[in-house]
Design a protein around this motif. Structure first.
Motif, PDB file in Angstrom:
ATOM      1  N   ILE A 157      40.706  41.522  18.963  1.00 58.31           N
ATOM      2  CA  ILE A 157      41.304  40.420  19.341  1.00 58.31           C
ATOM      3  C   ILE A 157      41.734  40.666  20.609  1.00 58.31           C
ATOM      4  CG2 ILE A 157      42.624  38.758  20.007  1.00 58.31           C
ATOM      5  CD1 ILE A 157      42.666  38.762  16.600  1.00 58.31           C
ATOM      6  N   LYS A 158      42.550  41.457  21.048  1.00 52.89           N
ATOM      7  CA  LYS A 158      42.309  41.809  22.593  1.00 52.89           C
ATOM      8  C   LYS A 158      41.626  42.248  22.995  1.00 52.89           C
ATOM      9  CE  LYS A 158      47.024  44.824  23.707  1.00 52.89           C
ATOM     10  NZ  LYS A 158      47.247  45.742  23.123  1.00 52.89           N
ATOM     11  N   ALA A 159      40.635  42.969  23.093  1.00 54.74           N
ATOM     12  CA  ALA A 159      39.337  42.873  23.796  1.00 54.74           C
ATOM     13  C   ALA A 159      38.906  41.931  23.784  1.00 54.74           C
ATOM     14  CB  ALA A 159      38.550  43.990  23.064  1.00 54.74           C
ATOM     15  N   LEU A 160      38.404  40.887  22.924  1.00 58.53           N
ATOM     16  CA  LEU A 160      37.758  39.647  23.174  1.00 58.53           C
ATOM     17  C   LEU A 160      38.545  38.468  23.776  1.00 58.53           C
ATOM     18  CD1 LEU A 160      35.474  37.428  21.941  1.00 58.53           C
ATOM     19  CD2 LEU A 160      37.402  36.849  20.551  1.00 58.53           C
ATOM     20  N   LEU A 161      40.057  38.022  24.084  1.00 59.97           N
ATOM     21  CA  LEU A 161      40.282  37.849  25.092  1.00 59.97           C
ATOM     22  C   LEU A 161      40.279  38.248  26.864  1.00 59.97           C
ATOM     23  CD1 LEU A 161      44.433  37.276  23.606  1.00 59.97           C
ATOM     24  CD2 LEU A 161      42.427  35.475  23.978  1.00 59.97           C
ATOM     25  N   LYS A 162      40.372  39.581  26.989  1.00 60.28           N
ATOM     26  CA  LYS A 162      39.779  40.372  28.018  1.00 60.28           C
ATOM     27  C   LYS A 162      38.663  39.770  28.473  1.00 60.28           C
ATOM     28  CE  LYS A 162      40.483  44.713  30.686  1.00 60.28           C
ATOM     29  NZ  LYS A 162      40.373  46.101  30.193  1.00 60.28           N
ATOM     30  N   THR A 163      37.888  39.737  27.737  1.00 61.72           N
ATOM     31  CA  THR A 163      36.334  39.545  27.952  1.00 61.72           C
ATOM     32  C   THR A 163      36.320  38.376  28.397  1.00 61.72           C
ATOM     33  OG1 THR A 163      35.368  41.509  26.775  1.00 61.72           O
ATOM     34  CG2 THR A 163      33.626  39.902  27.640  1.00 61.72           C
ATOM     35  N   ASN A 164      36.595  37.587  27.994  1.00 57.57           N
ATOM     36  CA  ASN A 164      36.303  35.770  27.837  1.00 57.57           C
ATOM     37  C   ASN A 164      37.149  35.826  29.173  1.00 57.57           C
ATOM     38  OD1 ASN A 164      34.158  35.498  26.154  1.00 57.57           O
ATOM     39  ND2 ASN A 164      35.801  34.322  24.847  1.00 57.57           N
ATOM     40  N   ARG A 165      38.464  36.151  29.512  1.00 57.44           N
ATOM     41  CA  ARG A 165      39.375  35.586  30.361  1.00 57.44           C
ATOM     42  C   ARG A 165      38.756  36.188  31.549  1.00 57.44           C
ATOM     43  NH1 ARG A 165      44.713  38.521  32.299  1.00 57.44           N
ATOM     44  NH2 ARG A 165      45.374  37.422  34.188  1.00 57.44           N
ATOM     45  N   GLN A 166      37.459  37.171  31.497  1.00 59.83           N
ATOM     46  CA  GLN A 166      36.408  37.503  32.795  1.00 59.83           C
ATOM     47  C   GLN A 166      35.661  36.771  32.805  1.00 59.83           C
ATOM     48  OE1 GLN A 166      37.525  40.570  35.145  1.00 59.83           O
ATOM     49  NE2 GLN A 166      36.514  39.232  36.290  1.00 59.83           N
ATOM     50  N   LYS A 167      34.875  36.781  32.085  1.00 58.22           N
ATOM     51  CA  LYS A 167      34.333  35.598  31.938  1.00 58.22           C
ATOM     52  C   LYS A 167      34.309  34.234  32.747  1.00 58.22           C
ATOM     53  CE  LYS A 167      31.379  36.722  28.135  1.00 58.22           C
ATOM     54  NZ  LYS A 167      30.867  36.313  26.477  1.00 58.22           N
ATOM     55  N   PHE A 168      35.614  33.686  32.393  1.00 60.60           N
ATOM     56  CA  PHE A 168      35.896  32.131  33.261  1.00 60.60           C
ATOM     57  C   PHE A 168      35.922  32.947  34.906  1.00 60.60           C
ATOM     58  CE2 PHE A 168      38.607  28.927  34.917  1.00 60.60           C
ATOM     59  CZ  PHE A 168      38.885  28.473  33.772  1.00 60.60           C
ATOM     60  N   ILE A 169      36.703  33.864  34.688  1.00 58.69           N
ATOM     61  CA  ILE A 169      37.197  34.078  36.440  1.00 58.69           C
ATOM     62  C   ILE A 169      35.645  34.326  36.640  1.00 58.69           C
ATOM     63  CG2 ILE A 169      38.290  36.376  38.086  1.00 58.69           C
ATOM     64  CD1 ILE A 169      40.032  36.652  35.806  1.00 58.69           C
ATOM     65  N   ASP A 170      34.961  35.094  36.344  1.00 60.91           N
ATOM     66  CA  ASP A 170      33.586  35.096  37.111  1.00 60.91           C
ATOM     67  C   ASP A 170      32.772  33.942  36.862  1.00 60.91           C
ATOM     68  OD1 ASP A 170      33.626  37.786  36.605  1.00 60.91           O
ATOM     69  OD2 ASP A 170      32.584  38.166  35.173  1.00 60.91           O
ATOM     70  N   LYS A 171      32.863  32.910  36.228  1.00 58.45           N
ATOM     71  CA  LYS A 171      32.337  31.257  35.705  1.00 58.45           C
ATOM     72  C   LYS A 171      32.736  30.990  37.495  1.00 58.45           C
ATOM     73  CE  LYS A 171      31.341  27.432  33.507  1.00 58.45           C
ATOM     74  NZ  LYS A 171      31.130  26.710  32.004  1.00 58.45           N
ATOM     75  N   TRP A 172      34.117  30.841  37.598  1.00 63.08           N
ATOM     76  CA  TRP A 172      34.847  29.289  38.689  1.00 63.08           C
ATOM     77  C   TRP A 172      35.687  30.130  39.903  1.00 63.08           C
ATOM     78  CZ3 TRP A 172      33.303  25.188  37.635  1.00 63.08           C
ATOM     79  CH2 TRP A 172      32.983  24.727  36.167  1.00 63.08           C
ATOM     80  N   VAL A 232      38.669  31.750  39.330  1.00 64.61           N
ATOM     81  CA  VAL A 232      40.434  31.228  39.262  1.00 64.61           C
ATOM     82  C   VAL A 232      40.316  31.896  37.978  1.00 64.61           C
ATOM     83  CG1 VAL A 232      39.426  28.837  38.608  1.00 64.61           C
ATOM     84  CG2 VAL A 232      42.037  29.401  39.291  1.00 64.61           C
ATOM     85  N   ASP A 233      41.746  32.985  37.730  1.00 66.74           N
ATOM     86  CA  ASP A 233      42.429  33.118  37.101  1.00 66.74           C
ATOM     87  C   ASP A 233      42.922  31.965  36.148  1.00 66.74           C
ATOM     88  OD1 ASP A 233      43.579  34.332  34.299  1.00 66.74           O
ATOM     89  OD2 ASP A 233      44.722  35.624  36.452  1.00 66.74           O
ATOM     90  N   PRO A 234      42.303  31.828  34.368  1.00 70.07           N
ATOM     91  CA  PRO A 234      42.523  30.982  33.643  1.00 70.07           C
ATOM     92  C   PRO A 234      43.985  30.409  33.103  1.00 70.07           C
ATOM     93  CG  PRO A 234      41.400  32.122  32.421  1.00 70.07           C
ATOM     94  CD  PRO A 234      40.870  32.984  34.055  1.00 70.07           C
ATOM     95  N   HIS A 235      44.976  31.788  33.579  1.00 70.64           N
ATOM     96  CA  HIS A 235      46.328  32.129  33.496  1.00 70.64           C
ATOM     97  C   HIS A 235      46.944  31.668  33.714  1.00 70.64           C
ATOM     98  CE1 HIS A 235      45.993  36.145  30.427  1.00 70.64           C
ATOM     99  NE2 HIS A 235      45.180  35.181  29.899  1.00 70.64           N
ATOM    100  N   ALA A 236      46.407  31.018  35.549  1.00 66.32           N
ATOM    101  CA  ALA A 236      47.380  29.914  36.363  1.00 66.32           C
ATOM    102  C   ALA A 236      47.819  28.988  36.189  1.00 66.32           C
ATOM    103  CB  ALA A 236      46.273  29.757  37.842  1.00 66.32           C
ATOM    104  N   PHE A 237      47.135  27.908  34.815  1.00 60.46           N
ATOM    105  CA  PHE A 237      47.048  26.847  34.335  1.00 60.46           C
ATOM    106  C   PHE A 237      48.019  27.019  33.280  1.00 60.46           C
ATOM    107  CE2 PHE A 237      42.359  27.145  36.068  1.00 60.46           C
ATOM    108  CZ  PHE A 237      42.748  26.130  37.427  1.00 60.46           C
ATOM    109  N   ILE A 238      48.302  28.029  32.190  1.00 67.70           N
ATOM    110  CA  ILE A 238      49.368  28.068  31.377  1.00 67.70           C
ATOM    111  C   ILE A 238      50.396  27.406  31.793  1.00 67.70           C
ATOM    112  CG2 ILE A 238      50.777  29.466  29.756  1.00 67.70           C
ATOM    113  CD1 ILE A 238      48.149  30.882  29.978  1.00 67.70           C
TER     114      ILE A 238
END
Length: 242
Positions: free
Chosen positions: A219-234, A236-242
């Motif tokens: 799960i940790k690895a998946l979270l890291k991978t998908n967070r990076q996918k979001f950053i690559d796409k946009w 911006v870091d999705p954690h900025a919106f939490i």
């Protein structure tokens, strides 16, 4: 009156799905349909769906959360669409209050409830007592409890069909799951829609039940991978919106 399609992705989650479907039967009084998208379960999930007479999309294998949601969205007929985790339980008045918030203005795109288990602003501050008690205290219609936000957690995700017409389905690059909800929220805001937390709606969430079947490291690895996918796409870091 608007109708709502409740779409529940499921993978070997019969023990959570059963109370979830029962809670919808008990507490959702407005016109609705329930669509379960099953990701190739080997447990009694399919039998359960047939007993509850829900609309069932049965996939031969596990396609992950975003793809399952998209299959459900394609067969849905409601004016409003709700993606719901299989380990949640609806409560009396919660959906009605969320719908009032969603249709309070043309530019409201996505609405989420308060809950006992979520990251960010939808987490209740007070200690959780019982589902019935929290619902009785919190689900009193009160628009003063609605708060605009930048992110709604995908455990219970209510939006207008019109929004999907504008921005499309969930992005399946985030399969098997995590950050597809953040991505959808970001796209909705880019298209000029506002997001709201309905503070007068409480929904119970058991918490990451299907992902608990996976190992913590995975799960940790998946979270890291998908967070990076979001950053690559946009960019911006999705954690900025939490």
């Amino acid at each position: 009156m608007e109708t709502v399609s409740i779409i529940i992705p499921n993978y070997n989650g019969a023990k959570w799905l059963s109370p979830c479907l029962e809670s919808i039967r008990q507490h959702v009084t407005m016109p609705h349909e329930v669509i379960v998208v099953d990701n190739g379960s080997s447990d009694p999930s399919l039998r359960l769906c047939l007993q509850h007479k829900v609309k069932l999309v049965s996939l031969p294998g596990n396609r992950g959360f975003p793809a399952a949601c998209n299959f459900g969205l394609r067969v849905s007929t409601g004016d409003a669409l709700m993606l719901l985790n299989n380990d949640t339980q609806m409560t009396a008045g919660a959906l009605e209050n969320m719908m009032r918030c969603l249709y309070s203005s043309d530019d409201v795109g996505i609405v989420g409830p308060m809950t006992n288990y979520a990251s960010g602003k939808q987490q209740i501050k007070e200690p959780f007592t019982s589902i019935a008690d929290m619902a009785a205290r919190m689900n009193r219609p009160d628009s003063l409890q609605w708060r605009e936000t930048e992110r709604i957690v995908g455990l219970c995700f209510l939006f207008k069909r019109e929004l999907m017409g504008r921005i499309g389905e969930l992005d399946e690059r985030f399969s098997p799951g995590h950050f597809e909800d953040d991505d959808y929220c970001y796209r909705a805001r880019q298209a000029g829609y506002r997001l709201f937390i309905a503070g007068d709606a409480f929904i119970y969430h058991r918490g990451s039940a299907s992902f608990k079947l996976e190992s913590r490291d995975k799960i940790k690895a998946l979270l890291k991978t998908n967070r990076q996918k979001f950053i690559d796409k946009w960019g911006v870091d999705p954690h900025a919106f939490i």
